[in-house]
Each structure stands twice: as structure tokens, then as C-alpha cells.
Design a protein around this motif. Structure first.
Motif, PDB file in Angstrom:
ATOM      1  N   GLU A  81       0.837  -1.201   0.000  1.00 18.33           N
ATOM      2  CA  GLU A  81       0.000   0.000   0.000  1.00 18.33           C
ATOM      3  C   GLU A  81       0.875   1.255   0.000  1.00 18.33           C
ATOM      4  OE1 GLU A  81      -2.899   1.979   3.193  1.00 18.33           O
ATOM      5  OE2 GLU A  81      -3.606   0.018   2.484  1.00 18.33           O
ATOM      6  N   LEU A  82       0.597   2.150  -0.950  1.00 16.57           N
ATOM      7  CA  LEU A  82       1.337   3.407  -1.051  1.00 16.57           C
ATOM      8  C   LEU A  82       0.619   4.526  -0.310  1.00 16.57           C
ATOM      9  CD1 LEU A  82       2.248   3.140  -4.825  1.00 16.57           C
ATOM     10  CD2 LEU A  82       3.684   2.575  -2.846  1.00 16.57           C
ATOM     11  N   TRP A  83      -0.701   4.568  -0.431  1.00 19.27           N
ATOM     12  CA  TRP A  83      -1.509   5.517   0.338  1.00 19.27           C
ATOM     13  C   TRP A  83      -2.950   5.061   0.368  1.00 19.27           C
ATOM     14  CZ3 TRP A  83      -5.511   7.515  -2.358  1.00 19.27           C
ATOM     15  CH2 TRP A  83      -5.367   7.802  -3.703  1.00 19.27           C
ATOM     16  N   ARG A  84      -3.704   5.644   1.277  1.00 15.32           N
ATOM     17  CA  ARG A  84      -5.116   5.325   1.456  1.00 15.32           C
ATOM     18  C   ARG A  84      -5.865   6.620   1.760  1.00 15.32           C
ATOM     19  NH1 ARG A  84      -8.252   0.836   3.321  1.00 15.32           N
ATOM     20  NH2 ARG A  84      -6.347  -0.371   3.088  1.00 15.32           N
ATOM     21  N   TYR A  85      -7.013   6.792   1.118  1.00 16.31           N
ATOM     22  CA  TYR A  85      -7.899   7.914   1.424  1.00 16.31           C
ATOM     23  C   TYR A  85      -9.203   7.322   1.944  1.00 16.31           C
ATOM     24  CZ  TYR A  85     -10.981  11.890   1.013  1.00 16.31           C
ATOM     25  OH  TYR A  85     -11.880  12.885   1.289  1.00 16.31           O
TER      26      TYR A  85
END
Length: 82
Positions: free
Chosen positions: A43-47
Motif C-alpha cells: 500500500e502506497l496511500w489510502r484515502y
């Protein structure tokens, strides 16, 4: 919910189509949109959305223009989020 006759699993599950833009995979989860490294799944980012759920239909990409940066676009309830 009805069960799948061969697997015993619940039908009506979560189906989506991820997209890959410039080597990053974007997809929706129940309450968020995530960016993953496609080769590893890291995972690189999560919104995360504050209320409601993210659409099961997935995400879209807009390349931007001279005045606006690129955007990942999705819906949550009656809202469009970029």
C-alpha cells in the motif's frame, strides 16, 4: 444473501475494476480508495471517507490540465470525490 451453489460463498460480493496509472494501481475498498504497488501489493496511500461507503464501481483518472493536477475520481453516496 444467497450462497453460491459451488463455493458456498455469499453472492452479491464486492466487484470492481482497478486501474493502473504510471505504475500505480488504484482501487476502492469498503470505506476508502487505496493506491498499491501492483507488483507487490504494498500500500502506497489510502484515502478514507468520513461517512458512508465508496462506490463498488471503482475509480477513474483525470490527467489534469495547465491549472489543475491529475486526479483520481470516485463516488461515495451522492458525492463525487477527487
Amino acid at each position: 444473501m444467497p450462497r453460491h451453489p459451488t463455493s458456498g460463498g455469499i453472492t452479491g460480493g464486492y466487484e470492481l475494476t482497478p486501474i493502473v496509472v504510471k505504475g500505480v494501481m488504484y482501487l476502492t475498498a469498503v470505506d476508502s480508495v487505496v493506491a498499491l504497488e501492483p507488483e507487490t501489493g504494498r500500500e502506497l496511500w489510502r484515502y478514507s471517507v468520513a461517512t458512508g461507503q465508496v462506490s463498488r464501481r471503482g475509480v477513474s483518472y483525470w490527467a489534469g490540465d495547465q491549472n489543475n493536477p491529475p486526479r483520481i475520481i470516485f463516488t461515495s453516496g451522492r458525492r463525487m470525490v477527487a
